[in-house]
Design a protein around this motif. Structure first.
Motif, PDB file in Angstrom:
ATOM      1  N   GLN A   1      11.293 -13.059  35.973  1.00  0.00           N
ATOM      2  CA  GLN A   1      11.690 -11.991  36.956  1.00  0.00           C
ATOM      3  C   GLN A   1      13.170 -12.182  37.640  1.00  0.00           C
ATOM      4  OE1 GLN A   1      10.051  -9.592  38.363  1.00  0.00           O
ATOM      5  NE2 GLN A   1       7.974  -9.809  37.342  1.00  0.00           N
ATOM      6  N   HIS A   2      13.468 -13.358  37.971  1.00  0.00           N
ATOM      7  CA  HIS A   2      14.776 -13.681  38.589  1.00  0.00           C
ATOM      8  C   HIS A   2      16.036 -13.714  37.612  1.00  0.00           C
ATOM      9  CE1 HIS A   2      13.817 -13.738  42.838  1.00  0.00           C
ATOM     10  NE2 HIS A   2      12.712 -14.043  42.326  1.00  0.00           N
TER      11      HIS A   2
ATOM     12  N   ILE B   1      16.779 -19.945  43.266  1.00  0.00           N
ATOM     13  CA  ILE B   1      15.732 -19.557  42.786  1.00  0.00           C
ATOM     14  C   ILE B   1      15.558 -19.724  41.528  1.00  0.00           C
ATOM     15  CG2 ILE B   1      14.144 -17.385  42.253  1.00  0.00           C
ATOM     16  CD1 ILE B   1      15.720 -16.278  45.089  1.00  0.00           C
ATOM     17  N   LEU B   2      16.517 -19.680  40.573  1.00  0.00           N
ATOM     18  CA  LEU B   2      16.432 -19.793  39.189  1.00  0.00           C
ATOM     19  C   LEU B   2      16.307 -21.235  38.846  1.00  0.00           C
ATOM     20  CD1 LEU B   2      18.739 -17.251  37.485  1.00  0.00           C
ATOM     21  CD2 LEU B   2      16.533 -17.335  37.202  1.00  0.00           C
TER      22      LEU B   2
ATOM     23  N   TYR C   1      10.149 -20.405  46.970  1.00  0.00           N
ATOM     24  CA  TYR C   1      10.057 -20.273  45.470  1.00  0.00           C
ATOM     25  C   TYR C   1       9.480 -21.382  44.835  1.00  0.00           C
ATOM     26  CZ  TYR C   1      11.896 -15.687  45.806  1.00  0.00           C
ATOM     27  OH  TYR C   1      11.984 -14.334  45.821  1.00  0.00           O
TER      28      TYR C   1
ATOM     29  N   GLU D   1      20.429 -16.367  43.978  1.00  0.00           N
ATOM     30  CA  GLU D   1      19.468 -16.518  42.652  1.00  0.00           C
ATOM     31  C   GLU D   1      19.879 -17.665  41.915  1.00  0.00           C
ATOM     32  OE1 GLU D   1      17.285 -14.516  41.692  1.00  0.00           O
ATOM     33  OE2 GLU D   1      17.543 -13.334  43.441  1.00  0.00           O
TER      34      GLU D   1
ATOM     35  N   GLU E   1       8.365 -16.703  37.185  1.00  0.00           N
ATOM     36  CA  GLU E   1       9.596 -16.774  38.173  1.00  0.00           C
ATOM     37  C   GLU E   1      10.790 -16.569  37.436  1.00  0.00           C
ATOM     38  OE1 GLU E   1      10.531 -15.981  41.404  1.00  0.00           O
ATOM     39  OE2 GLU E   1       8.769 -16.455  41.376  1.00  0.00           O
ATOM     40  N   TRP E   2      11.116 -17.430  36.375  1.00  0.00           N
ATOM     41  CA  TRP E   2      12.420 -17.428  35.770  1.00  0.00           C
ATOM     42  C   TRP E   2      12.639 -16.075  35.194  1.00  0.00           C
ATOM     43  CZ3 TRP E   2      16.542 -20.496  35.145  1.00  0.00           C
ATOM     44  CH2 TRP E   2      17.209 -20.152  34.089  1.00  0.00           C
TER      45      TRP E   2
ATOM     46  N   ILE F   1      16.813 -10.164  38.191  1.00  0.00           N
ATOM     47  CA  ILE F   1      17.348  -9.887  39.365  1.00  0.00           C
ATOM     48  C   ILE F   1      18.953 -10.757  39.322  1.00  0.00           C
ATOM     49  CG2 ILE F   1      17.319 -10.579  41.788  1.00  0.00           C
ATOM     50  CD1 ILE F   1      14.105 -10.205  41.465  1.00  0.00           C
ATOM     51  N   ALA F   2      19.025 -11.717  39.028  1.00  0.00           N
ATOM     52  CA  ALA F   2      20.194 -12.345  38.772  1.00  0.00           C
ATOM     53  C   ALA F   2      21.293 -11.582  38.124  1.00  0.00           C
ATOM     54  CB  ALA F   2      20.253 -13.744  38.532  1.00  0.00           C
TER      55      ALA F   2
ATOM     56  N   THR G   1      14.525 -21.102  51.048  1.00  0.00           N
ATOM     57  CA  THR G   1      14.625 -20.344  49.786  1.00  0.00           C
ATOM     58  C   THR G   1      13.954 -21.091  48.544  1.00  0.00           C
ATOM     59  OG1 THR G   1      16.507 -18.847  50.274  1.00  0.00           O
ATOM     60  CG2 THR G   1      16.047 -19.237  48.121  1.00  0.00           C
TER      61      THR G   1
ATOM     62  N   LEU H   1      14.318 -13.017  50.069  1.00  0.00           N
ATOM     63  CA  LEU H   1      14.527 -12.083  49.049  1.00  0.00           C
ATOM     64  C   LEU H   1      15.659 -11.021  49.556  1.00  0.00           C
ATOM     65  CD1 LEU H   1      14.725 -11.765  46.122  1.00  0.00           C
ATOM     66  CD2 LEU H   1      12.705 -10.243  46.083  1.00  0.00           C
TER      67      LEU H   1
END
Length: 190
Positions: free
Chosen positions: A88-89, A73-74, A162, A70, A85-86, A92-93, A158, A59
């Motif tokens: 949260q990110h 991760i998405l 995830y 990101e 997860e979606w 962040i994205a 990564t 991260l």
């Protein structure tokens, strides 16, 4: 049949934390980032502490630029249908500079018409890792035009990190944190 969304493993409430829990959670308390994923993992302190070292690299210390990381991760969160997860990110994205148009395009995968070449390659590599546990030669060669060896390693790790986290979150039925739920509408039907 009604889907049971209650957590399978309840997060540990702060009032029940022991000394070791407080020690583990100290950095999260200090930066106001106590989240359900962390308080759930407090149920297995040894694993949690060791996982944090790896998760911290992915991260915060990855060689992949934040926007690109990101996207990866998405995409894996979406493919794993991991709402936590979606959500949260997405937050962040957005902080990393991705707009909601691009975030929605990530769901479309190879059908996207608004992603640039590198963004499409990231999506393709995540899809391949998810589907066949490997990036194919053509995608790898294309990625090498953009990424160093270190970045290619970080990309694979990564996605793996995830994917693992998505499996855990889905299996434990970790609930989306309220402060995140108020910012993100999770809709995987689009």
């Amino acid at each position: 049949m009604v889907k049971d969304n209650r957590p399978r493993i309840n997060p540990k409430s702060q009032s029940s934390w022991n000394e070791k829990d407080h020690e583990i959670m100290k950095p999260f308390i200090q930066d106001n980032s106590v989240m359900n994923i962390f308080t759930t993992l407090l149920n297995h302190q040894n694993l949690f502490k060791r996982w944090l070292v790896f998760a911290n690299h992915i991260l915060f210390k990855s060689s992949i630029p934040p926007k690109e990381k990101e996207i990866a991760i998405l995409r894996i969160g979406f493919l794993c249908k991991c709402e936590y997860e979606w959500a949260q990110h997405v937050v962040i994205a957005r902080r990393a500079g991705l707009d909601d148009v691009i975030i929605e395009e990530i769901k479309k995968g190879k059908k996207s018409t608004k992603l640039n070449e590198l963004q499409r390659l990231i999506i393709r590599s995540v899809d391949e890792l998810h589907e066949q546990a490997s990036i194919n030669d053509e995608t790898w060669s294309s990625l090498e035009k953009y990424y160093s060896k270190e970045q290619l390693i970080d990309l694979v790790f990564t996605v793996g990190q995830y994917n693992l986290v998505s499996m855990a979150l889905n299996s434990f039925k970790v609930q989306i944190d309220e402060r995140v739920a108020s910012q993100v509408n999770v809709d995987f039907t689009k």
